[in-house]
Design an enzyme around this catalytic site. Structure first.
Site, PDB file in Angstrom:
ATOM      1  N   CYS A 118       0.865  -1.164   0.000  1.00  0.00           N
ATOM      2  CA  CYS A 118       0.000   0.000   0.000  1.00  0.00           C
ATOM      3  C   CYS A 118       0.907   1.221   0.000  1.00  0.00           C
ATOM      4  CB  CYS A 118      -0.892  -0.027   1.237  1.00  0.00           C
ATOM      5  SG  CYS A 118      -2.432   0.847   0.986  1.00  0.00           S
ATOM      6  N   CYS A 178      -4.128  -0.954  -2.464  1.00  0.00           N
ATOM      7  CA  CYS A 178      -4.622   0.404  -2.694  1.00  0.00           C
ATOM      8  C   CYS A 178      -4.315   0.790  -4.129  1.00  0.00           C
ATOM      9  CB  CYS A 178      -4.035   1.398  -1.702  1.00  0.00           C
ATOM     10  SG  CYS A 178      -2.279   1.702  -1.845  1.00  0.00           S
ATOM     11  N   CYS A 217       6.876  -0.616  -8.967  1.00  0.00           N
ATOM     12  CA  CYS A 217       7.311  -1.399  -7.807  1.00  0.00           C
ATOM     13  C   CYS A 217       8.738  -1.874  -8.009  1.00  0.00           C
ATOM     14  CB  CYS A 217       6.419  -2.628  -7.626  1.00  0.00           C
ATOM     15  SG  CYS A 217       4.732  -2.233  -7.173  1.00  0.00           S
TER      16      CYS A 217
END
Length: 160
Positions: free
Chosen positions: A10, A84, A92
Site C-alpha cells: 500500500c 490500494c 514497484c
C-alpha cells in the site's frame, strides 16, 4: 506442504496492508507467512487498525509501517498483492523469484474524515473486505493449479 511468502503493498503501510498482514499471519497457519510495506510509509500503524486487530484477538506485536525497499532484502515472495489504487499504479521494485501479483484494491479507511465511530466503521469495512479475500486465497488449491489458472483466480478475488 510448501509454505508461501505473501507481501501486501500500500502507499502508507499504516492500515490496509497492515490489516492484511496480521490477518493472514493469524489464519494462514504454517502454510503462509505475510509481510506488508508501503511506497511512502506513514511511519506508524494507524491506531484504528491496531484497535480493530486487538478486538479480533489478532496479534499486533511487531507490526510497523515500513518501506517496500526494506522488503527487497526479505525472503523471496510467492505472491505480491497491492491493496490500494495508488500502489497499484506505482513502479514497484523488482521482486526476486517472479512472484505472482494481483491488485486487491480496498478503499482507504485512514482517509475517512469524521467521528471516531465513522472512522471505526470504515476500518471494519476494509477489514471485512480483506478477510473475505484472504479467506478465498486460503481456500485455493494453490499447489494443484497451473500458473495461468492461479493468476486468474487471484485477479478474480480482487473483484470480490
Amino acid at each position: 506442504m510448501k509454505s508461501y511468502n505473501v507481501l501486501f503493498l500500500c502507499t502508507g503501510n499504516s492500515a490496509r496492508s497492515i490489516l492484511a498482514e496480521a490477518y493472514l499471519n493469524a489464519k494462514g497457519g504454517s502454510r503462509f507467512r505475510a509481510y506488508s510495506a508501503g511506497s511512502h510509509p506513514a511511519g506508524k500503524v494507524n491506531p484504528f487498525a491496531l484497535e480493530l486487530l486487538t478486538k479480533n484477538r489478532i496479534d499486533t506485536a511487531g507490526l510497523r509501517s515500513k518501506s517496500w525497499d526494506e522488503m527487497t532484502r526479505s525472503p523471496e515472495f510467492d505472491f505480491v498483492f497491492t491493496v490500494c489504487d495508488n500502489a497499484a499504479g506505482e513502479v514497484c521494485p523488482i521482486w526476486p523469484g517472479q512472484p505472482m501479483t494481483a491488485h486487491w484494491g480496498i478503499q482507504d479507511p485512514a482517509a475517512v474524515q469524521g467521528t471516531d465511530e465513522e472512522k471505526s466503521k470504515a476500518f471494519l469495512r476494509a477489514f471485512t473486505e480483506l478477510t473475505t479475500r484472504i479467506s478465498l486465497l486460503l481456500s485455493l488449491p494453490i499447489d494443484k493449479l497451473e500458473r495461468a489458472a492461479l493468476k486468474k483466480k487471484l485477479d478474480d478475488i480482487g473483484c470480490q
